[in-house]
Design a protein around this motif. Structure first.
Motif, PDB file in Angstrom:
ATOM      1  N   UNK A  97       6.105   7.631   6.328  1.00  0.00           N
ATOM      2  CA  UNK A  97       7.757   7.142   6.540  1.00  0.00           C
ATOM      3  C   UNK A  97       8.390   8.137   7.513  1.00  0.00           C
ATOM      4  N   UNK A  98       8.288   9.376   7.557  1.00  0.00           N
ATOM      5  CA  UNK A  98       9.065  10.233   8.556  1.00  0.00           C
ATOM      6  C   UNK A  98       8.392   9.903   9.966  1.00  0.00           C
ATOM      7  N   UNK A  99       6.996   9.508  10.168  1.00  0.00           N
ATOM      8  CA  UNK A  99       6.791   9.090  11.568  1.00  0.00           C
ATOM      9  C   UNK A  99       7.606   7.868  12.090  1.00  0.00           C
ATOM     10  N   UNK A 100       7.860   6.642  11.310  1.00  0.00           N
ATOM     11  CA  UNK A 100       8.698   5.728  11.718  1.00  0.00           C
ATOM     12  C   UNK A 100       9.995   5.997  11.850  1.00  0.00           C
ATOM     13  N   UNK A 101      10.440   7.105  10.875  1.00  0.00           N
ATOM     14  CA  UNK A 101      11.953   7.421  11.118  1.00  0.00           C
ATOM     15  C   UNK A 101      12.062   8.364  12.534  1.00  0.00           C
ATOM     16  N   UNK A 250      -7.806   0.383  -6.637  1.00  0.00           N
ATOM     17  CA  UNK A 250      -6.936   1.063  -7.511  1.00  0.00           C
ATOM     18  C   UNK A 250      -5.608   1.461  -7.084  1.00  0.00           C
ATOM     19  N   UNK A 251      -5.431   1.563  -5.706  1.00  0.00           N
ATOM     20  CA  UNK A 251      -4.076   1.860  -5.348  1.00  0.00           C
ATOM     21  C   UNK A 251      -3.026   0.783  -5.696  1.00  0.00           C
ATOM     22  N   UNK A 252      -1.736   1.179  -5.773  1.00  0.00           N
ATOM     23  CA  UNK A 252      -0.577   0.298  -6.285  1.00  0.00           C
ATOM     24  C   UNK A 252      -0.132  -0.368  -5.097  1.00  0.00           C
ATOM     25  N   UNK A 253       0.430  -1.615  -5.380  1.00  0.00           N
ATOM     26  CA  UNK A 253       1.156  -2.423  -4.372  1.00  0.00           C
ATOM     27  C   UNK A 253       2.373  -1.671  -3.839  1.00  0.00           C
ATOM     28  N   UNK A 254       3.114  -1.027  -4.716  1.00  0.00           N
ATOM     29  CA  UNK A 254       4.417  -0.451  -4.412  1.00  0.00           C
ATOM     30  C   UNK A 254       4.647   1.098  -4.889  1.00  0.00           C
ATOM     31  N   UNK A 355       5.267   0.033   5.477  1.00  0.00           N
ATOM     32  CA  UNK A 355       3.971   0.445   4.699  1.00  0.00           C
ATOM     33  C   UNK A 355       3.965   1.804   3.860  1.00  0.00           C
ATOM     34  N   UNK A 356       5.121   2.418   4.270  1.00  0.00           N
ATOM     35  CA  UNK A 356       5.039   3.872   3.474  1.00  0.00           C
ATOM     36  C   UNK A 356       5.334   3.570   2.117  1.00  0.00           C
ATOM     37  N   UNK A 357       5.781   2.434   1.764  1.00  0.00           N
ATOM     38  CA  UNK A 357       6.168   2.116   0.358  1.00  0.00           C
ATOM     39  C   UNK A 357       4.850   1.340  -0.328  1.00  0.00           C
TER      40      UNK A 357
END
Length: 459
Positions: A97-101, A250-254, A355-357
Motif C-alpha cells: 500500500x505504501x509503495x503505491x502511495x 486459504x488467503x482471503x479475497x478482501x 491489490x494491497x486490500x
C-alpha cells in the motif's frame, strides 16, 4: 594553465556552445513539454510507436495499452517489493500500500516529469536485522528518521541548484554509480537462475523472443509476457510448490493492511541512518538514468526526487511499511519498452494500492518461482548496467583519462563484488561503498592529477 576536466572529455568547444553535457539540451532549447498535470498527450495514433521513437513522460498510449504497460511495471516491482517485508517480517499488504502511495507522492512532487516507481528498499535489510531486538515500532522509528534526513538532503540540493550535482557527480561518476547499482544485483539474478535453470531459461527465452520478434505492444510488453510464460510453465511442470498453492487458496479475497505507530530509540535510529547514503545514490542515479533515456537534462529534479523519496519513506515508516526507493527493475522496463509515460506509473501505483486490500492476489504473486524472477532480472539488471555505460558514451567520457579509469574501475569492482564492511555494528554493502568512494574520491583524484600529474600540462 591546467584545465580541470570534470568528465575527462570536457572541451572548450562544448563550453562555448553552452552545452553542459553532450546529448542534453543547450540554452534556448526546449527541454520538455509542460501541459496540464493530468493532460497527457496521445502519442501518435495511441497504438504504435514509430521505429526509434519513444513515448515521453508527458505522453501516453491508448488507455488499454497504458494499463498494459502499467501492469508490466507492477510485475517488475512485485518480486523485490514483497521480498523485503517477507524477509524482515513486515506486513506485506501494508508495504504494498505504501509503495503505491509513495509512487503517487513522487509523481506529484516531480510533476510527472520523472517517471519512477517507489518500492521497498533492500538497503534497509541490514539495519532492520540489526535492530530486530528493539521491536517493530522502534524499527519503524529508524525508517522515519532516515526518510526525514533524506528529505533534508533533498531540500539542500534543491536550494543550492543543479550545479551541486554537476560538481559532485559529473558523468564519469554518475555512469559508474548507475552501472554498479545494476551489476551489484547480478549475483541475486544468477543465484535465482541456478535454483531453477529450466524455468529461468523458458522465461528468458520468452522475454527475448517477445521483445525481438514481437511487433507493436507485444514487443513493448515482452517482459510481462515472458514472465507469464515462465510462470505458466512453472505451474505445469511442478515448479510451484503445493504449499504455495495451498496458501493462495486459504488467503482471503478482501483484507485491510496492518498499521503500526513508530517509536524512536537512539539505537535503532543510529543504526538505520547510514542507509541514507544508498538512497541518495539510487535516487540521483535514477535521475541521471532517465535523463539519458529521454535525452533531457533533469538535474533540476534531483532535489525534488530526494525530497519525495524522503517523504515517502517517512509516510511508510509512520504507518508500518518498509522504507522506499526508486526501482532499478522499472528503469529496465522503460529501457526495454521505450515507454516513459508517467501515466503508466499512475496505473501501477493505483493497481498496487488496490491489490494491497486483496491478500489472495499477494499470495498468488508470491508463488512466482525464483527461476522466473531470475530469468527476468538477467535482462532487467543487465540493462541498468549498460545504461551506466551509455551515460559515459553519450557524455564522451574518456576512459583513457587516468582519473576516470581508476575511479570508475575501483567503484565498479567494489559494487559488483558487493564489498561488505562494518561501520561499527552496521554492515555497509557494495552499493554504498562504491557510490561513496567514487563521489568522495573522484574530486580528490582530479585535483591531484590537474595540479601534480600530467593534467597540469594540458591547456
Amino acid at each position: 594553465m591546467a584545465v580541470t576536466k570534470d568528465n575527462g572529455a570536457l572541451s572548450a568547444r562544448n563550453n562555448a556552445a553552452g552545452s553542459s553535457e553532450p546529448g542534453t539540451p543547450g540554452p534556448g532549447e526546449k527541454t520538455e513539454h509542460r501541459g496540464s498535470f493530468f493532460g497527457w498527450d496521445l502519442h501518435g495514433n495511441g497504438r504504435d510507436i514509430e521505429p526509434g521513437g519513444v513515448v515521453k513522460p508527458e505522453e501516453r498510449l491508448s488507455w488499454p495499452r497504458t494499463i498494459g504497460v502499467g501492469m508490466q511495471h507492477v510485475i517488475a516491482m512485485f518480486g523485490a517489493t514483497l521480498l523485503v517485508p517477507t524477509i524482515t517480517g513486515f506486513p506485506v499488504n501494508t508495504t504494498l500500500l505504501f509503495s503505491g502511495l509513495g509512487t503517487i507522492l513522487f509523481l506529484l512532487v516531480t510533476r510527472n516529469r520523472l517517471p519512477s516507481y517507489l518500492g521497498s528498499s533492500f538497503a534497509f535489510l541490514a539495519p532492520l536485522a540489526a535492530t530486530q531486538a528493539e521491536g517493530f515500532a522502534a524499527q519503524l522509528g529508524g525508517i522515519v528518521a532516515t526518510g526525514a534526513l533524506l528529505f533534508v538532503v533533498g531540500l539542500v540540493v534543491q536550494l543550492a541548484g543543479r550545479q551541486v550535482l554537476d560538481a559532485v557527480m559529473p558523468p564519469a561518476v554518475t555512469g559508474a554509480i548507475v552501472a554498479l547499482i545494476g551489476l551489484n544485483l547480478a549475483p541475486t539474478s544468477t543465484g535465482n537462475v541456478q535454483e531453477q535453470p529450466l524455468i529461468a531459461g523458458v522465461t528468458l527465452v520468452g522475454i527475448l523472443l517477445f521483445t525481438v520478434m514481437g511487433r507493436g505492444m507485444v514487443a513493448r510488453l515482452g517482459i510481462l509476457l515472458g514472465v507469464l510464460t515462465g510462470w505458466g510453465f512453472a505451474f505445469l511442470s511442478g515448479g510451484v510448490s503445493e504449499e504455495a498453492r495451498q496458501h493462495v487458496g486459504e488467503a482471503a479475497w478482501i483484507g485491510f493492511p496492518h498499521f503500526e505507530t513508530p517509536e524512536f530509540t537512539v539505537t535503532a535510529v543510529t543504526i538505520t541512518l547510514p542507509v541514507v547514503v544508498v538512497l541518495i545514490a539510487e535516487n540521483v542515479g535514477h535521475v541521471k538514468a532517465v535523463s539519458t533515456m529521454t535525452n533531457r537534462n533533469l538535474d533540476d529534479l534531483a532535489g525534488k526526487a530526494l525530497m519525495a523519496d524522503g517523504m515517502s519513506t517517512v509516510l511508510a515508516g509512520s504507518g508500518g511499511g518498509s522504507g522506499t526507493t526508486t526501482y532499478a527493475e522499472n528503469i529496465g522496463v522503460m529501457a526495454a519498452t521505450k515507454v516513459y509515460s508517467s501515466a503508466a506509473y499512475w496505473v501501477a501505483a493505483a493497481t498496487a494500492m488496490v491489490l494491497a486490500f486483496i491478500p489472495k492476489f499477494g499470495a498468488a504473486i508470491l508463488t512466482i518461482p525464483v527461476g522466473v524472477l531470475g530469468g527476468a532480472t538477467l535482462v532487467l539488471y543487465g540493462m541498468i548496467g549498460l545504461l551506466g555505460v551509455r551515460i559515459w558514451m553519450d557524455n564522451e567520457v574518456s576512459l583513457t583519462d587516468p582519473v576516470n579509469l581508476t575511479a570508475a574501475a575501483v567503484a565498479m569492482i567494489v559494487g559488483i563484488g558487493n564489498l561488505t564492511l562494518n561501520v561499527g555494528s552496521i554492515p555497509m554493502e557494495g552499493i554504498a561503498w562504491g557510490s561513496v568512494g567514487i563521489i568522495l574520491g573522484y574530486p580528490v583524484l582530479r585535483y591531484l592529477y590537474d595540479n601534480f600529474g600530467e593534467g597540469r600540462y594540458i591547456s
